[in-house]
Design a protein around this motif. Structure first.
Motif, PDB file in Angstrom:
ATOM      1  N   CYS A 187       1.343  -1.248  -0.153  1.00 41.39           N
ATOM      2  CA  CYS A 187      -0.340  -0.184   0.040  1.00 41.39           C
ATOM      3  C   CYS A 187       0.731   1.203  -0.481  1.00 41.39           C
ATOM      4  CB  CYS A 187      -1.043   0.263   1.234  1.00 41.39           C
ATOM      5  SG  CYS A 187      -2.310  -1.346   1.527  1.00 41.39           S
ATOM      6  N   PHE A 188       0.592   2.378  -0.607  1.00 41.16           N
ATOM      7  CA  PHE A 188       1.069   3.669  -0.543  1.00 41.16           C
ATOM      8  C   PHE A 188       0.295   5.252  -0.234  1.00 41.16           C
ATOM      9  CE2 PHE A 188       2.155   0.598  -4.235  1.00 41.16           C
ATOM     10  CZ  PHE A 188       3.407   0.639  -3.860  1.00 41.16           C
ATOM     11  N   ASN A 189       1.302   5.754   0.440  1.00 37.71           N
ATOM     12  CA  ASN A 189       0.651   6.786   0.318  1.00 37.71           C
ATOM     13  C   ASN A 189       0.609   7.453  -0.881  1.00 37.71           C
ATOM     14  OD1 ASN A 189       0.871   6.760   3.186  1.00 37.71           O
ATOM     15  ND2 ASN A 189       3.016   7.459   3.545  1.00 37.71           N
ATOM     16  N   GLU A 190       0.308   9.180  -0.297  1.00 38.57           N
ATOM     17  CA  GLU A 190       0.121   9.449  -1.901  1.00 38.57           C
ATOM     18  C   GLU A 190       1.040   9.953  -2.365  1.00 38.57           C
ATOM     19  OE1 GLU A 190      -0.719  10.661   0.984  1.00 38.57           O
ATOM     20  OE2 GLU A 190      -2.964  11.696   1.559  1.00 38.57           O
ATOM     21  N   CYS A 191       0.748  10.167  -3.666  1.00 37.66           N
ATOM     22  CA  CYS A 191       2.785   9.690  -5.153  1.00 37.66           C
ATOM     23  C   CYS A 191       2.836  11.661  -4.754  1.00 37.66           C
ATOM     24  CB  CYS A 191       2.262   9.417  -6.049  1.00 37.66           C
ATOM     25  SG  CYS A 191       0.431  10.676  -7.023  1.00 37.66           S
ATOM     26  N   VAL A 192       3.582  12.132  -5.395  1.00 36.46           N
ATOM     27  CA  VAL A 192       4.716  13.004  -6.094  1.00 36.46           C
ATOM     28  C   VAL A 192       4.646  12.618  -7.730  1.00 36.46           C
ATOM     29  CG1 VAL A 192       6.481  14.987  -5.526  1.00 36.46           C
ATOM     30  CG2 VAL A 192       5.041  13.865  -3.790  1.00 36.46           C
ATOM     31  N   LEU A 193       4.164  13.657  -8.573  1.00 36.04           N
ATOM     32  CA  LEU A 193       4.405  13.781 -10.248  1.00 36.04           C
ATOM     33  C   LEU A 193       5.610  15.450  -9.724  1.00 36.04           C
ATOM     34  CD1 LEU A 193       4.161  12.799 -12.815  1.00 36.04           C
ATOM     35  CD2 LEU A 193       2.699  14.724 -13.156  1.00 36.04           C
ATOM     36  N   LEU A 194       6.836  14.443 -10.464  1.00 34.14           N
ATOM     37  CA  LEU A 194       8.104  15.192 -10.718  1.00 34.14           C
ATOM     38  C   LEU A 194       9.207  14.532 -11.339  1.00 34.14           C
ATOM     39  CD1 LEU A 194       9.176  17.859  -9.149  1.00 34.14           C
ATOM     40  CD2 LEU A 194      10.882  16.027  -8.025  1.00 34.14           C
ATOM     41  N   ARG A 195       9.118  15.765 -13.183  1.00 29.49           N
ATOM     42  CA  ARG A 195      10.262  15.305 -13.532  1.00 29.49           C
ATOM     43  C   ARG A 195       9.684  14.185 -14.561  1.00 29.49           C
ATOM     44  NH1 ARG A 195      16.046  15.398 -13.134  1.00 29.49           N
ATOM     45  NH2 ARG A 195      16.604  16.863 -11.176  1.00 29.49           N
ATOM     46  N   TRP A 229      10.136   1.740 -11.784  1.00 27.89           N
ATOM     47  CA  TRP A 229      11.702   1.512 -10.936  1.00 27.89           C
ATOM     48  C   TRP A 229      11.500   2.227  -9.650  1.00 27.89           C
ATOM     49  CZ3 TRP A 229      14.882   5.430 -10.320  1.00 27.89           C
ATOM     50  CH2 TRP A 229      14.731   7.028 -10.926  1.00 27.89           C
ATOM     51  N   GLN A 230      13.147   1.698  -9.033  1.00 25.12           N
ATOM     52  CA  GLN A 230      13.056   1.589  -7.690  1.00 25.12           C
ATOM     53  C   GLN A 230      13.923   3.038  -7.420  1.00 25.12           C
ATOM     54  OE1 GLN A 230      13.468  -1.668  -5.663  1.00 25.12           O
ATOM     55  NE2 GLN A 230      11.527  -2.212  -5.880  1.00 25.12           N
ATOM     56  N   MET A 231      14.272   3.332  -6.105  1.00 19.49           N
ATOM     57  CA  MET A 231      14.880   4.962  -6.191  1.00 19.49           C
ATOM     58  C   MET A 231      15.356   4.474  -4.509  1.00 19.49           C
ATOM     59  SD  MET A 231      14.194   8.747  -5.932  1.00 19.49           S
ATOM     60  CE  MET A 231      15.019   9.681  -7.698  1.00 19.49           C
ATOM     61  N   HIS A 232      17.053   4.545  -4.105  1.00 15.72           N
ATOM     62  CA  HIS A 232      16.455   4.573  -3.537  1.00 15.72           C
ATOM     63  C   HIS A 232      16.327   5.529  -2.107  1.00 15.72           C
ATOM     64  CE1 HIS A 232      19.996   4.054   0.269  1.00 15.72           C
ATOM     65  NE2 HIS A 232      20.174   5.553   0.212  1.00 15.72           N
ATOM     66  N   ALA A 233      16.410   5.600  -1.265  1.00 19.47           N
ATOM     67  CA  ALA A 233      15.290   6.143  -0.015  1.00 19.47           C
ATOM     68  C   ALA A 233      16.134   6.239   1.158  1.00 19.47           C
ATOM     69  CB  ALA A 233      13.542   5.556   0.578  1.00 19.47           C
ATOM     70  N   PRO A 234      16.493   7.185   2.184  1.00 15.11           N
ATOM     71  CA  PRO A 234      16.593   7.150   3.314  1.00 15.11           C
ATOM     72  C   PRO A 234      16.033   6.669   4.172  1.00 15.11           C
ATOM     73  CG  PRO A 234      15.732   9.197   3.098  1.00 15.11           C
ATOM     74  CD  PRO A 234      15.658   8.567   2.048  1.00 15.11           C
ATOM     75  N   VAL A 235      17.505   5.885   5.557  1.00 16.53           N
ATOM     76  CA  VAL A 235      16.636   5.017   6.475  1.00 16.53           C
ATOM     77  C   VAL A 235      15.802   5.565   7.123  1.00 16.53           C
ATOM     78  CG1 VAL A 235      17.630   3.388   7.876  1.00 16.53           C
ATOM     79  CG2 VAL A 235      19.064   3.680   5.947  1.00 16.53           C
ATOM     80  N   VAL A 236      14.447   5.786   7.167  1.00 21.34           N
ATOM     81  CA  VAL A 236      13.857   6.555   8.230  1.00 21.34           C
ATOM     82  C   VAL A 236      13.414   5.444   9.449  1.00 21.34           C
ATOM     83  CG1 VAL A 236      13.669   7.988   6.937  1.00 21.34           C
ATOM     84  CG2 VAL A 236      12.207   6.057   6.749  1.00 21.34           C
ATOM     85  N   PRO A 237      13.270   5.870  10.589  1.00 28.75           N
ATOM     86  CA  PRO A 237      12.777   5.082  11.260  1.00 28.75           C
ATOM     87  C   PRO A 237      11.188   4.676  11.790  1.00 28.75           C
ATOM     88  CG  PRO A 237      13.104   6.672  12.587  1.00 28.75           C
ATOM     89  CD  PRO A 237      13.345   7.328  11.269  1.00 28.75           C
ATOM     90  N   ILE A 238      10.166   5.712  10.945  1.00 28.01           N
ATOM     91  CA  ILE A 238       9.312   5.427  11.201  1.00 28.01           C
ATOM     92  C   ILE A 238       8.938   6.106   9.369  1.00 28.01           C
ATOM     93  CG2 ILE A 238       6.689   6.037  11.788  1.00 28.01           C
ATOM     94  CD1 ILE A 238       8.923   7.584  13.908  1.00 28.01           C
ATOM     95  N   ASN A 239       7.541   4.718   9.401  1.00 30.13           N
ATOM     96  CA  ASN A 239       6.926   5.438   7.689  1.00 30.13           C
ATOM     97  C   ASN A 239       7.415   6.836   7.013  1.00 30.13           C
ATOM     98  OD1 ASN A 239       6.611   2.654   6.435  1.00 30.13           O
ATOM     99  ND2 ASN A 239       4.957   1.897   8.234  1.00 30.13           N
ATOM    100  N   PRO A 240       7.710   6.697   5.948  1.00 32.58           N
ATOM    101  CA  PRO A 240       7.586   8.444   5.665  1.00 32.58           C
ATOM    102  C   PRO A 240       6.293   9.023   4.646  1.00 32.58           C
ATOM    103  CG  PRO A 240       8.562   7.497   4.225  1.00 32.58           C
ATOM    104  CD  PRO A 240       8.237   6.185   5.389  1.00 32.58           C
ATOM    105  N   TYR A 241       6.028   9.423   4.540  1.00 36.09           N
ATOM    106  CA  TYR A 241       5.631  10.854   3.826  1.00 36.09           C
ATOM    107  C   TYR A 241       6.126  11.626   2.177  1.00 36.09           C
ATOM    108  CZ  TYR A 241       1.023   9.235   6.887  1.00 36.09           C
ATOM    109  OH  TYR A 241       0.404   8.918   7.245  1.00 36.09           O
ATOM    110  N   MET A 242       5.250  11.297   0.702  1.00 35.25           N
ATOM    111  CA  MET A 242       6.640  12.444   1.034  1.00 35.25           C
ATOM    112  C   MET A 242       5.401  13.198  -0.116  1.00 35.25           C
ATOM    113  SD  MET A 242       8.666   9.508  -1.936  1.00 35.25           S
ATOM    114  CE  MET A 242       9.717  10.690  -2.336  1.00 35.25           C
ATOM    115  N   PHE A 243       6.456  14.495  -0.212  1.00 33.01           N
ATOM    116  CA  PHE A 243       6.293  15.760  -1.209  1.00 33.01           C
ATOM    117  C   PHE A 243       7.186  16.229  -2.185  1.00 33.01           C
ATOM    118  CE2 PHE A 243       8.336  16.944   2.762  1.00 33.01           C
ATOM    119  CZ  PHE A 243       8.603  18.273   2.879  1.00 33.01           C
TER     120      PHE A 243
END
Length: 376
Positions: A187-195, A229-243
């Motif tokens: 499942c996913f949080n809201e998306c970000v459209l960029l590039r 495709w997949q992109m590297h994400a930072p290591v975070v202790p809690i599920n993040p939201y993108m913007f």
């Protein structure tokens, strides 16, 4: 400032070259002011109705966070503009009925309504007050939201990314996962459209588990090739939201125990290098002072405009704006309505789309939109 610019244009319209009036003054006005200017003279009406002008006008509009006010009979849609005086919620439209917002792109909104047969979807343009049903999505009536909306540049179609079979026909498409690794178990949080890419961070699987792995990536969908495709994400202790923040990706986490919001920014899109940018302590002692006690239910949305990062906190049917120093900037409250900050953004447009006519959409005079004017 906008009213003053319009007044100067009218006062000096006969002495200024038309090119300056149209392309330096009128093109900068918000949609409502521009529509009023069309009644000044036929030349302005013709110039500001041309498609090349409308595209340029849309390009100059700010991309603002969407805020919704709920009540039993409908929903008011606002755009939060922190640049405006006193941090305004600008009325955008009122939708009669229990509509939900599923996606946004280029000033268009996808709204959903739940009925006895499941969800139905419509596309609308708040600036032109047009709305049309997406009847070809009837087989998706038990899906409450889409994964995202985008302009498919090779065809000029607006498309929705959904979970199931492909349907086409509204100068846009509802399309299943296409090509590449299909992240269907997540499942996913809201998306970000960029590039020309849609970006999501996976939250949890369908079983309700919350897999915290150090290598969990950002899922990316290329809207031109229509592949994942997949992109590297930072290591975070809690599920993040993108913007989106200043033309790049950002994400935030909220620790509900410590009331701390951490914000990361993608410094280099190609190298996928992230930086921890802000740590914000939420001012709940001040916020709860408005109500006399601490409210258990609350959530935070983080947004950015022109380099200015802000946090919108939903708390006890109200909305609080906080800056990155943890300072309470503004409180919004509408009597009898509950305010919610969406992760969607709206960049208003007056560009005309033929699919409203093809789909049998409502025009201004028969639309279910209502005007709303609320003093905040």
């Amino acid at each position: 400032m906008e009213k003053a610019a319009m007044a100067r244009a009218i006062r000096h319209g006969s002495s200024l070259p038309e090119e300056i009036v149209v392309w330096e003054i009128l093109v900068r006005l918000p949609p409502k002011s521009l529509l009023r200017c069309r009644s000044v003279c036929h030349a302005w009406c013709r110039a500001t109705s041309a498609r090349n002008f409308l595209l340029a006008h849309h390009g100059r509009q700010p991309s603002l966070p969407v805020v919704c006010a709920h009540e039993c009979l409908g929903r008011d849609i606002f755009a939060f503009d922190r640049r405006a005086a006193h941090h305004q919620l600008q009325p955008v439209a009122r939708l009669d009925g229990p509509f939900g917002l599923a996606a946004s792109c280029d000033g268009l909104l996808i709204v959903s309504m739940y009925g006895v047969d499941g969800y139905s979807f419509s596309v609308c343009n708040p600036a032109t007050r047009q709305l049309a049903p997406l009847l070809q999505l009837s087989d998706f009536r038990f899906f409450s939201v889409s994964l995202g909306m985008y302009l498919h540049r090779p065809t000029g179609e607006y498309r929705l990314l959904l979970h199931r079979r492909t349907y086409k026909g509204w100068t846009g498409s509802a399309t299943e996962f296409i090509g590449g690794p299909q992240p269907t178990p997540m499942c996913f949080n809201e998306c970000v459209l960029l590039r020309d890419n849609l970006h999501w961070y996976p939250v949890h699987d369908r079983s309700g588990n919350n897999p915290q792995t150090k290598s969990k990536p950002v899922i990316v969908f290329n809207t031109i090739a229509e592949s994942f495709w997949q992109m590297h994400a930072p290591v975070v202790p809690i599920n993040p939201y993108m913007f989106e923040m200043d033309g790049t990706l950002a994400m935030y986490t909220c620790n509900r125990v410590t009331d701390i919001v951490d914000i990361w920014v993608l410094q280099d899109y190609k190298c996928e290098a992230w930086e921890h940018k802000y740590r914000v302590k939420l001012p709940f002692s001040e916020i709860s002072g408005y109500f006399g006690e601490r409210e258990d239910f609350w959530y935070v949305r983080v947004g950015s405009a022109d380099g200015d990062v802000h946090l919108l906190i939903h708390y006890d049917q109200s909305l609080f704006c906080v800056d990155t120093d943890g300072k309470l900037v503004k409180k919004f409250h509408l009597y009898g309505q509950e305010l919610h900050a969406c992760q969607l953004r709206l960049k208003q447009t007056l560009v005309q789309h033929n699919f409203f006519r093809v789909l049998g959409g409502y025009d201004v005079s028969t639309s279910p939109f209502s005007t709303v004017s609320i003093s905040l």
